[in-house]
Design a protein around this motif. Structure first.
Motif, PDB file in Angstrom:
ATOM      1  N   MET A  89     -13.498   6.196   6.851  1.00  0.00           N
ATOM      2  CA  MET A  89     -13.015   4.812   6.458  1.00  0.00           C
ATOM      3  C   MET A  89     -13.111   4.826   4.912  1.00  0.00           C
ATOM      4  N   GLU A  90     -11.941   4.153   4.354  1.00  0.00           N
ATOM      5  CA  GLU A  90     -12.118   4.136   2.832  1.00  0.00           C
ATOM      6  C   GLU A  90     -12.832   2.950   2.531  1.00  0.00           C
ATOM      7  N   PRO A  91     -13.414   3.067   1.196  1.00  0.00           N
ATOM      8  CA  PRO A  91     -14.552   2.001   0.641  1.00  0.00           C
ATOM      9  C   PRO A  91     -13.542   0.793   0.701  1.00  0.00           C
ATOM     10  N   ALA A  92     -12.340   0.786   0.190  1.00  0.00           N
ATOM     11  CA  ALA A  92     -11.798  -0.456   0.263  1.00  0.00           C
ATOM     12  C   ALA A  92     -11.556  -1.348   1.472  1.00  0.00           C
ATOM     13  N   ILE A  93     -11.428  -0.517   2.591  1.00  0.00           N
ATOM     14  CA  ILE A  93     -11.097  -1.080   3.886  1.00  0.00           C
ATOM     15  C   ILE A  93     -12.556  -1.622   4.283  1.00  0.00           C
ATOM     16  N   PHE A  94     -13.673  -0.894   4.145  1.00  0.00           N
ATOM     17  CA  PHE A  94     -15.015  -1.226   4.578  1.00  0.00           C
ATOM     18  C   PHE A  94     -15.214  -2.641   3.667  1.00  0.00           C
ATOM     19  N   LEU A 110     -13.678  -5.295   5.381  1.00  0.00           N
ATOM     20  CA  LEU A 110     -14.336  -5.716   6.630  1.00  0.00           C
ATOM     21  C   LEU A 110     -15.503  -6.630   6.447  1.00  0.00           C
ATOM     22  N   LEU A 111     -16.387  -6.119   5.382  1.00  0.00           N
ATOM     23  CA  LEU A 111     -17.550  -7.237   5.212  1.00  0.00           C
ATOM     24  C   LEU A 111     -16.996  -8.434   4.579  1.00  0.00           C
ATOM     25  N   HIS A 112     -16.241  -8.629   3.947  1.00  0.00           N
ATOM     26  CA  HIS A 112     -15.667  -9.850   3.320  1.00  0.00           C
ATOM     27  C   HIS A 112     -15.196 -10.697   4.569  1.00  0.00           C
ATOM     28  N   SER A 117     -12.017 -14.504   6.669  1.00  0.00           N
ATOM     29  CA  SER A 117     -10.984 -14.316   5.988  1.00  0.00           C
ATOM     30  C   SER A 117     -10.596 -13.230   5.376  1.00  0.00           C
ATOM     31  N   LEU A 118      -9.384 -12.655   4.810  1.00  0.00           N
ATOM     32  CA  LEU A 118      -9.245 -11.525   4.173  1.00  0.00           C
ATOM     33  C   LEU A 118      -9.374 -11.676   2.740  1.00  0.00           C
ATOM     34  N   PRO A 119      -9.892 -10.896   1.833  1.00  0.00           N
ATOM     35  CA  PRO A 119      -9.750 -11.045   0.516  1.00  0.00           C
ATOM     36  C   PRO A 119      -8.564 -11.014   0.008  1.00  0.00           C
ATOM     37  N   ARG A 120      -8.281 -11.762  -1.204  1.00  0.00           N
ATOM     38  CA  ARG A 120      -6.878 -11.935  -1.747  1.00  0.00           C
ATOM     39  C   ARG A 120      -6.736 -10.339  -2.661  1.00  0.00           C
ATOM     40  N   SER A 121      -5.997  -9.466  -2.231  1.00  0.00           N
ATOM     41  CA  SER A 121      -5.591  -8.265  -2.496  1.00  0.00           C
ATOM     42  C   SER A 121      -4.290  -7.926  -2.459  1.00  0.00           C
ATOM     43  N   SER A 122      -3.358  -7.806  -3.570  1.00  0.00           N
ATOM     44  CA  SER A 122      -2.220  -7.090  -3.238  1.00  0.00           C
ATOM     45  C   SER A 122      -2.201  -5.846  -2.211  1.00  0.00           C
ATOM     46  N   GLU A 123      -3.424  -4.999  -2.298  1.00  0.00           N
ATOM     47  CA  GLU A 123      -3.405  -3.576  -1.572  1.00  0.00           C
ATOM     48  C   GLU A 123      -3.517  -3.886  -0.238  1.00  0.00           C
ATOM     49  N   LEU A 124      -3.953  -4.989   0.171  1.00  0.00           N
ATOM     50  CA  LEU A 124      -4.263  -5.131   1.539  1.00  0.00           C
ATOM     51  C   LEU A 124      -2.794  -5.645   2.138  1.00  0.00           C
ATOM     52  N   ASP A 125      -1.888  -5.940   1.501  1.00  0.00           N
ATOM     53  CA  ASP A 125      -0.479  -6.428   1.881  1.00  0.00           C
ATOM     54  C   ASP A 125       0.120  -5.054   2.226  1.00  0.00           C
ATOM     55  N   GLN A 126      -0.242  -3.827   1.950  1.00  0.00           N
ATOM     56  CA  GLN A 126       0.594  -2.516   1.986  1.00  0.00           C
ATOM     57  C   GLN A 126       0.456  -2.150   3.579  1.00  0.00           C
ATOM     58  N   ASN A 127       1.384  -1.504   4.092  1.00  0.00           N
ATOM     59  CA  ASN A 127       1.279  -1.172   5.387  1.00  0.00           C
ATOM     60  C   ASN A 127       0.393  -0.043   5.828  1.00  0.00           C
ATOM     61  N   GLY A 128      -0.039   0.789   4.998  1.00  0.00           N
ATOM     62  CA  GLY A 128      -0.962   1.684   5.255  1.00  0.00           C
ATOM     63  C   GLY A 128      -2.568   1.241   5.248  1.00  0.00           C
ATOM     64  N   ALA A 129      -2.581   0.055   4.127  1.00  0.00           N
ATOM     65  CA  ALA A 129      -4.051  -0.525   4.477  1.00  0.00           C
ATOM     66  C   ALA A 129      -4.156  -1.371   5.647  1.00  0.00           C
ATOM     67  N   LEU A 130      -3.045  -2.040   6.155  1.00  0.00           N
ATOM     68  CA  LEU A 130      -3.136  -2.908   7.126  1.00  0.00           C
ATOM     69  C   LEU A 130      -3.353  -2.184   8.466  1.00  0.00           C
ATOM     70  N   GLN A 131      -2.799  -0.877   8.365  1.00  0.00           N
ATOM     71  CA  GLN A 131      -3.103  -0.122   9.723  1.00  0.00           C
ATOM     72  C   GLN A 131      -4.482   0.477   9.736  1.00  0.00           C
ATOM     73  N   HIS A 132      -5.109   1.040   8.427  1.00  0.00           N
ATOM     74  CA  HIS A 132      -6.339   1.321   8.352  1.00  0.00           C
ATOM     75  C   HIS A 132      -7.471   0.205   8.771  1.00  0.00           C
ATOM     76  N   LEU A 133      -7.092  -1.180   8.516  1.00  0.00           N
ATOM     77  CA  LEU A 133      -7.843  -2.522   8.705  1.00  0.00           C
ATOM     78  C   LEU A 133      -7.566  -2.710  10.185  1.00  0.00           C
ATOM     79  N   LEU A 134      -6.836  -2.646  10.809  1.00  0.00           N
ATOM     80  CA  LEU A 134      -6.656  -2.585  12.182  1.00  0.00           C
ATOM     81  C   LEU A 134      -7.642  -1.746  13.064  1.00  0.00           C
ATOM     82  N   VAL A 135      -7.574  -0.313  12.559  1.00  0.00           N
ATOM     83  CA  VAL A 135      -8.355   0.520  13.027  1.00  0.00           C
ATOM     84  C   VAL A 135      -9.787   0.094  12.987  1.00  0.00           C
TER      85      VAL A 135
END
Length: 359
Positions: free
Chosen positions: A236-241, A244-246, A252-270
């Motif tokens: 798991m990537e630190p940004a995803i964890f 997850l903690l937030h 709610s999800l933190p406001r981050s443009s990185e979390l709007d990327q397809n790859g980050a969303l896939q990791h977040l679902l996992v």
């Protein structure tokens, strides 16, 4: 001599009453994706394609798009677009915006706004000169011959006036999530540490256990390590964890443009599936459904199959139901990964492509 006296307003208070005007409303957004627009050109002025019917405030609507213009006057010069009133009580007043989105989901500067009252079912309102063809071609050249028409529609109810009682006590909005966010940020009382990649994250055992049955079993179950000081999280990537903690602390999800990327969303679902956070998993599914395109559909479909995300799988198969789309997707690296990791899904794709229109 007489003596003048001044009567204060405290002795004679001025009566006061209040009223207020309330206008109720309902707002929703519908995205109408147009793939390979160039194949629609030449169908003729006055010919249109439309979105599926969507519902806002109990009324039915769709978007009508004229690739060659609404009439001969606009042929070859403009693409026309209208909002059509499909069902509901007549006389409904609306505010709406039609705008074109780029491939990455960002709103372009090609958008228009209107306010209109629809007096009859089947009526429509919009712009015969919605966008000039040269500007549209510029957008298409940057977005693989694709674009999305986004309609943001607000239904306006009849305004009403009501008396305001001076006895009304304003109730503050809930700020529970802000207090928990402060707990996570300030670090007071934290009693567990996680090592993720090259970063350390501190948290509260009780909060994690209350929100996740997986964390509860790990931290308080029979197999728990009472002396453990640091729990290592693999794969798991630190940004995803961190996201997850937030979510665990604030829902709610933190406001981050990185979390709007397809790859980050896939990791977040996992991650959400791994820790039994059903709401976070569903939020990730919704966002991924909105970002399906030629380059991402195969990897997203593999993810949906592996993590039993039924609605996401259905959305991916629907996107692949066109043979023209499937031919392009088959050339991507994601499709090669899909066939290797989930070979059984190929039959589902073939069944969807072979299904009659409307199935």
């Amino acid at each position: 001599m007489g003596k003048n006296s001044t009567t204060s307003s405290v002795d004679n208070p001025i009566p006061k009453t209040s009223s207020r005007c309330l206008t109720k409303y309902a707002t929703s957004t519908h995205d109408f994706e147009v793939i390979r627009f160039s194949l629609l050109e030449g169908m003729g002025a006055g010919k249109f394609v439309s979105s599926s019917t969507f519902t806002v405030g109990g009324y039915g609507w769709n978007i009508m798009m004229y690739p060659d213009g609404w009439s001969e006057e606009h042929k070859d010069a403009y693409m026309s677009a209208f909002l059509c009133f499909c069902s509901g009580t007549t006389g409904v007043k609306v505010k709406f915006t039609l705008s074109l989105l780029q491939k990455d989901g960002k709103v372009s500067n090609l958008k228009k706004r209107a306010t209109h009252t629809f007096q009859s079912v089947g009526g429509y309102w919009g712009w015969s000169t919605f966008v000039e063809k040269p500007k549209l071609q510029e957008l298409l050249s940057r977005n693989d011959d694709c674009f999305t028409i986004r309609c943001v529609l607000t239904i306006l109810k009849e305004p009403r006036t009501e008396d305001v009682s001076t006895a009304i006590v304003p109730v503050p909005k809930s700020n529970l999530h802000k207090h928990f966010a402060s707990m996570l940020k300030d670090g007071d009382g934290m009693d567990v540490t996680f090592s993720v990649g090259d970063q350390l994250f501190n948290a509260h055992r009780c909060v994690l256990a209350a929100r996740s049955s997986v964390f509860k079993a790990e931290l308080f179950g029979q197999m728990k390590e009472t002396t453990i000081k640091c729990i290592k999280i693999d794969d798991m990537e630190p940004a995803i964890f961190e996201a997850l903690l937030h979510f665990i602390y604030t829902d709610s999800l933190p406001r981050s443009s990185e979390l709007d990327q397809n790859g980050a969303l896939q990791h977040l679902l996992v991650a959400a599936d791994r820790y039994g956070l059903d709401r976070l998993k569903a939020i990730s599914e919704v966002k991924l459904c909105q970002r399906i395109d030629v380059q991402t559909v195969a990897t997203t479909l593999a993810l949906a199959e592996q993590h039993n995300s039924v609605q996401l799988k259905h959305a991916c198969l629907g996107y692949l139901s066109s043979l023209d789309v499937l031919r392009v997707v088959k050339e991507t690296d994601g499709f090669k990964h899909l066939t290797a990791s989930c070979p059984s899904i190929i039959m589902d794709i073939l069944d969807k492509v072979a299904a009659p229109s409307g199935v």
